[in-house]
Design an enzyme around this catalytic site. Structure first.
Site, PDB file in Angstrom:
ATOM      1  N   VAL A 275       2.710 -30.707   2.659  1.00 15.15           N
ATOM      2  CA  VAL A 275       2.169 -30.156   1.410  1.00 15.15           C
ATOM      3  C   VAL A 275       2.997 -28.948   0.943  1.00 15.15           C
ATOM      4  CG1 VAL A 275       0.116 -29.312   0.242  1.00 15.15           C
ATOM      5  CG2 VAL A 275      -0.125 -30.947   2.109  1.00 15.15           C
TER       6      VAL A 275
ATOM      7  N   ALA B  31       1.400 -21.764 -19.121  1.00 12.56           N
ATOM      8  CA  ALA B  31       0.468 -20.724 -18.666  1.00 12.56           C
ATOM      9  C   ALA B  31       1.018 -19.312 -18.864  1.00 12.56           C
ATOM     10  CB  ALA B  31       0.149 -20.954 -17.181  1.00 12.56           C
TER      11      ALA B  31
ATOM     12  N   GLU C 199      -9.132 -26.373  -4.014  1.00  7.75           N
ATOM     13  CA  GLU C 199      -9.207 -27.710  -4.630  1.00  7.75           C
ATOM     14  C   GLU C 199      -8.594 -28.789  -3.750  1.00  7.75           C
ATOM     15  OE1 GLU C 199     -10.552 -28.736  -7.998  1.00  7.75           O
ATOM     16  OE2 GLU C 199     -10.526 -30.284  -6.469  1.00  7.75           O
TER      17      GLU C 199
ATOM     18  N   GLY D 258      -7.594 -34.592  -1.999  1.00  3.16           N
ATOM     19  CA  GLY D 258      -6.170 -34.437  -2.316  1.00  3.16           C
ATOM     20  C   GLY D 258      -5.950 -33.944  -3.728  1.00  3.16           C
TER      21      GLY D 258
ATOM     22  N   ASP E 167     -12.829 -35.915   9.806  1.00  4.44           N
ATOM     23  CA  ASP E 167     -12.149 -35.398   8.615  1.00  4.44           C
ATOM     24  C   ASP E 167     -13.040 -35.590   7.380  1.00  4.44           C
ATOM     25  OD1 ASP E 167      -9.409 -34.758   7.096  1.00  4.44           O
ATOM     26  OD2 ASP E 167     -10.312 -36.500   6.137  1.00  4.44           O
TER      27      ASP E 167
ATOM     28  N   LYS F 190     -14.864 -32.697   4.895  1.00  2.00           N
ATOM     29  CA  LYS F 190     -14.782 -32.696   3.421  1.00  2.00           C
ATOM     30  C   LYS F 190     -16.186 -32.766   2.817  1.00  2.00           C
ATOM     31  CE  LYS F 190     -10.219 -34.821   3.402  1.00  2.00           C
ATOM     32  NZ  LYS F 190      -9.526 -36.104   3.543  1.00  2.00           N
TER      33      LYS F 190
END
Ligand SMILES: NC(=O)c1ccc[n+]([C@@H]2O[C@H](COP(=O)([O-])OP(=O)(O)OC[C@H]3O[C@@H](n4cnc5c(N)ncnc54)[C@H](OP(=O)(O)O)[C@@H]3O)[C@@H](O)[C@H]2O)c1
Length: 440
Positions: A16, A35, A130, A135, A202, A206
């Site tokens: 990631v 932004a 998030e 994901g 897992d 979540k």
């Protein structure tokens, strides 16, 4: 925030972290345009410098996490190390200095969420997470903001891509669990040690994060009843198909009439017309039922480098423009401000059940099974039976109407105690969602 680039400390540059570096580098111009922000990756913290030699020649790669966090020019810390030990200590360190943290770490949040959110609050910081569930799917943003006017009555999701990949391959190719797992490992969809995924843990971590936000209570991982997919056999997938169902690992949170939560992760027979039945491979999907909106489905890639990085960078922008901090200060939905969940014990669950009883081909055996179920007040909705093979063992598949889990367990204990039964009975739950949940 100011026009000066915002200093980032990236803890972890693996799957990631690598994606986050890519997005921040390749999309720097778009982020500046959209932004009005520019980010400067001031530190990339890793465990093993040798592994990273030459990969990001223009970035400062280090093993000194403490100095990287403490750097006065580090304004936001992104934690992508994973696990609960080092990651926990470093997240605490950042929060104590009032530095906002972006993390994808559901294990840490499921274990220490309330404590870390309280620490953030104490130091006027915030935590954005998030990427910890689903994901790249913006499910946390949806629950916290888009659905804020809804009382959420149920959340039903496929939230583990590894399990969904294995079950999809078992179903499509007729493979055993072992073959499907081996193939998923070979293709990189499953870890070398797949235990966290295939055991359902897992998904439970979540679900703890999602259910806490959806129901405004604090749900801990230990509140959730968990069964993994390791014992699913091709025969059950085949029988389920004959009955019109697909087997999926579902994470389910809903409530009873007394507003007690029912929290569970287990392989589930999902009707083939249900939208969740169509979700295959590494995809995730979360069905939410809000009292005003009705059914909403959130579907997308639940893991992987760029989908997860997409959620991390979205969090980063929201932290930088101040919306995460505002939401964190104003909304009373985070687990540090909520009461502990009041949870229904699993034996009080009401569900429909799929039972595969392995009976010996002897007179009286079906009477024994029916009697045991009848005594517990369990009524049958369908029966499938095969002819016996040379082993003289016959699989009999039964689906029940709504029954209490405790009663089903008592009935199975009695059924399996008989010498006329050749193997422990397989018991799976069947979900029939409200009409609005289904695709029909
Ligand atoms: N992978 C996904 O698809 C995905 C999806 C959603 C959420 N997540 C979450 O994202 C987080 C990161 O996952 P990942 O897949 O990117 O993990 P990963 O590929 O294993 O990367 C972990 C990184 O952390 C570094 N690291 C490990 N221990 C460290 C320590 N003690 N000190 C400093 N650095 C350390 C590693 O350094 P070295 O490179 O030197 O070993 C590596 O760069 C986890 O919380 C995971 O649950 C991942």
């Amino acid at each position: 925030m100011s026009e000066e680039p915002i200093g980032i400390c990236l803890l972890g540059s693996g799957v990631v972290g690598g994606g986050v570096i890519r997005l921040l580098t390749e999309q720097a111009e778009m982020l500046r345009r959209r932004a009005g922000l520019s980010f400067e990756i001031r530190h990339v913290v890793v465990r093993d410098l040798k592994k990273h030699a030459g990969i990001h020649p223009n970035l400062p790669v280090t093993t000194n996490a403490e100095a990287a966090i403490d750097d006065p020019k580090t304004r936001i810390v992104i934690e992508l190390i994973g696990g609960t030990t080092t990651a926990g200590t470093l997240v605490e360190r950042a929060l104590r200095q009032g530095k906002p943290v972006v993390t994808a770490n559901k294990s840490l949040l499921a274990l220490r969420g309330p404590e870390l959110f309280a620490l953030a609050r104490k130091h006027n910081a915030c935590i954005a997470f998030e990427a910890s569930c689903g994901g790249g799917i913006p499910i946390i943003d949806a629950i916290c903001r888009g659905l804020v006017a809804n009382r959420i009555d149920a959340l039903v999701g496929i939230v583990n891509g590894t399990c969904n990949t294995i079950l999809t391959r078992m179903s499509r190719n007729g493979w055993s669990y072992a073959t499907a797992l081996e193939e998923a490992q070979r293709l990189g969809f499953a870890e070398a040690d797949p235990t966290l995924d295939v055991s359902g843990r897992d998904a439970a971590q979540k679900l703890a994060v999602l259910a806490s936000l959806a129901f405004n209570v604090h749900v801990a991982e230990k509140d959730i009843y968990v069964e993994g997919i390791e014992k699913i056999q091709p025969a059950d997938i085949q029988f389920a198909r004959e009955l019109g169902y697909v087997i999926k690992l579902l994470a389910i949170a809903d409530h009873d009439a007394d507003h007690r939560l029912i929290l569970r992760v287990h392989p589930t027979l999902v009707h083939q017309d249900d939208v969740l039945a169509e979700v295959s491979g590494g995809f995730n999907a979360i069905s939410i039922y809000g009292h005003a909106l009705g059914h909403a489905l959130f579907y997308g890639r639940g893991a992987g480098q760029m989908p997860t990085a997409s959620a991390v960078v979205a969090d980063l922008v929201n932290v930088a423009i101040g919306t995460t901090q505002l939401a964190f200060s104003h909304l009373k939905i985070f687990p540090d401000t909520a009461e502990r969940a009041n949870v229904v014990p699993i034996d009080q669950l009401h569900s429909r059940y799929y039972l595969r009883v392995t009976v010996k081909d002897e007179p009286g055996v079906m009477a024994h099974v029916s009697h045991a179920l009848g005594q517990q007040g369990i009524s049958l909705s369908a029966i499938l039976q095969r002819e016996s093979d040379e082993s003289k063992l016959v699989p009999v598949v039964i689906t029940t109407h709504l029954a209490q889990e405790g009663a089903v367990r008592r009935a199975l204990k009695e059924i399996d105690a008989s010498p006329m039964i050749g193997a422990p009975t397989v018991c799976l739950r069947v979900i029939d969602q409200p009409k609005e949940f289904s695709g029909g």
